[in-house]
Design an enzyme around this catalytic site. Structure first.
Site, mmCIF file in Angstrom:
data_model
loop_
_atom_site.group_PDB
_atom_site.id
_atom_site.type_symbol
_atom_site.label_atom_id
_atom_site.label_comp_id
_atom_site.label_asym_id
_atom_site.label_seq_id
_atom_site.Cartn_x
_atom_site.Cartn_y
_atom_site.Cartn_z
ATOM 1 N N ASP A 9 0.307 -3.937 -5.961
ATOM 2 C CA ASP A 9 1.153 -2.816 -6.684
ATOM 3 C C ASP A 9 2.454 -2.973 -6.427
ATOM 4 O OD1 ASP A 9 1.666 -0.424 -7.891
ATOM 5 O OD2 ASP A 9 0.811 0.732 -6.444
ATOM 6 N N CYS B 177 4.498 0.359 -12.192
ATOM 7 C CA CYS B 177 4.700 1.516 -12.898
ATOM 8 C C CYS B 177 5.967 1.487 -13.738
ATOM 9 C CB CYS B 177 4.715 2.720 -12.035
ATOM 10 S SG CYS B 177 5.987 2.690 -10.708
ATOM 11 N N ALA C 243 0.880 -1.296 0.020
ATOM 12 C CA ALA C 243 -0.034 0.053 -0.036
ATOM 13 C C ALA C 243 0.878 1.068 -0.107
ATOM 14 C CB ALA C 243 -0.889 0.075 1.145
ATOM 15 N N ASP D 128 5.578 -7.351 9.368
ATOM 16 C CA ASP D 128 6.634 -7.454 10.053
ATOM 17 C C ASP D 128 7.205 -8.971 10.146
ATOM 18 O OD1 ASP D 128 4.780 -8.422 11.746
ATOM 19 O OD2 ASP D 128 5.233 -7.037 13.604
ATOM 20 N N ASP E 56 2.068 -2.877 4.396
ATOM 21 C CA ASP E 56 3.371 -2.502 3.768
ATOM 22 C C ASP E 56 4.615 -3.022 4.829
ATOM 23 O OD1 ASP E 56 4.291 -0.606 1.436
ATOM 24 O OD2 ASP E 56 5.477 -0.381 2.834
#
Length: 404
Positions: free
Chosen positions: A301, A354, A233, A283, A256
């Site tokens: 992503d 990306c 995220a 973690d 994340d």
């Protein structure tokens, strides 16, 4: 244009930090813009845009100026003189610009512009890789597009407003915007402006997010009441979009490995009025395993080269290393294998990057689908977005469905 000494000094100081000390351009520019409270919007725009410009064309300007890294302060001034000369700006009679060979600069520029790696100012290995993966014609067009300055695109927060209302509110502040066809939640600024200082931003009516990036959440086809997991995220641009598409109903679990990014996401979610987002710090592998088979939708992503977003991160091409790219591909496949297990039977998975490189995109999807765990998924569709065709960031997204 007349050059002002304090603005030029600030730019040179920033470039030394970026080129010699390895600092990120966006962070350096943020610091520079706080340097003098007397600076107006034009002054700050000059510092930011000139710094980014010289970072973007570093290889070309250094070649013309005949300087090599690590750059001395005098070297940076010589590159600055190249930038100013090519922009048609008259150089003041400062000692830094003494004996600047303006005619030679223009001649060298014409000569080097015939060679793509200098014309587009990119490292040899990236130029070779781009041509290898995309072909000479497409790569030539794409790297040219990726060197253009990115537009400022807003994503409307539909939890709080509409496109029409926000457009009118910004217009009252002399910020003109326009709708973008086929991007339902996007507004494009007609001229660059500091939108972060507006009450509309402080009240969570919009986020700054490129048009290509805005397509990812839509691609996931979420519905109110679903359980959706955003596995990488970061600071949450896409998680916030997902929450809005779900009308704050259901659950968005934003995960994340970096706690500082998740803290930023919490701040943004509060400002956006997105109440259905829950953050979880990865973690250990237990955090992932607890969610196996639980989500209607999963977004990966994935970490990537970032070659599709060079327009807004021009320093990335100087930081990226070939060895890192190979490691990131291994990481992408590992993430696909592990995080895809979160999708429940009949649920859907989107893998996005990306990047514009097939080796990070469709090749990773193909490899996953032929793996032991990937055989549980069916490929539905994918979208390959190239900057020279779309006018926005280069992106890739693939939709897969887990068999019931």
């Amino acid at each position: 244009m007349r050059l002002h000494r304090n603005l030029c000094f600030a730019t040179v100081d920033g470039l030394i930090k970026i080129f010699n000390e390895g600092e990120y351009a966006d962070k350096v520019i943020q610091q520079l813009l706080k340097r003098d409270k007397r600076w107006g919007s034009r002054d700050r725009a000059f510092v930011a845009e000139t710094t980014y410009d010289i970072v973007r064309w570093k290889r070309l300007y250094a070649k013309i100026a005949e300087v090599k890294e690590p750059f001395s302060r005098d070297d940076i001034w010589r590159m600055f003189a190249v930038w100013a000369t090519l922009k048609g700006i008259k150089l003041p009679d400062w000692k830094y610009f003494e004996n600047t060979p303006t005619r030679k600069i223009k001649g060298r520029f014409d000569e080097l512009s015939k060679i793509r790696k200098y014309r587009e100012s990119i490292p040899d290995w990236i130029d070779n890789l781009g041509e290898k993966e995309l072909g000479k014609d497409i790569w030539t067009k794409e790297i040219h597009a990726l060197n253009e300055q990115a537009d400022v695109i807003l994503r409307i927060n539909t939890l709080k407003t509409t496109k029409e209302k926000l457009q009118a509110e910004l217009f009252d502040l002399d910020i003109e915007t326009e709708f973008i066809k086929n991007y339902p939640n996007a507004l494009k600024l007609k001229e660059r402006a500091n939108v972060f200082q507006t009450e509309a931003f402080k009240n969570g009516l919009f986020e700054v997010q490129d048009a290509s990036s805005q397509l990812v959440a839509d691609f996931l086809d979420v519905k109110p009441g679903m359980r959706v997991v955003d596995t990488c995220a970061g600071a949450g641009g896409k998680a916030l979009h997902l929450a809005a598409l779900m009308e704050n109903k259901g659950q968005v679990i934003a995960m994340d490995i970096y706690t500082n990014k998740l803290k930023e996401l919490k701040r943004r979610a509060k400002r956006n009025g997105a109440h259905n987002i829950e953050t979880r710090h990865i973690d250990s592998s237990k955090v992932i395993k607890k969610l196996y088979g639980n989500a209607d939708r999963v977004l990966i992503d994935a970490p990537c080269s970032g070659l599709g977003v060079l327009r807004r991160n021009p320093d990335a091409k100087w930081k990226l290393e070939e060895s890192y790219l190979e490691k990131i591909k291994e990481n992408q496949q590992d993430i696909l294998q592990q995080y895809s297990k979160i999708v429940k039977d009949g649920g859907q998975l989107v893998y996005a990057t990306c990047s514009i490189l097939p080796s990070e995109n469709q090749e990773q999807v193909d490899k996953f689908l032929t793996s032991e765990h990937g055989k549980d998924f069916t490929f539905v569709k994918d979208i390959k977005i190239l900057a020279h065709k779309s006018g926005y960031d280069g992106f890739y997204m693939a939709l897969m469905e887990r068999k019931s």
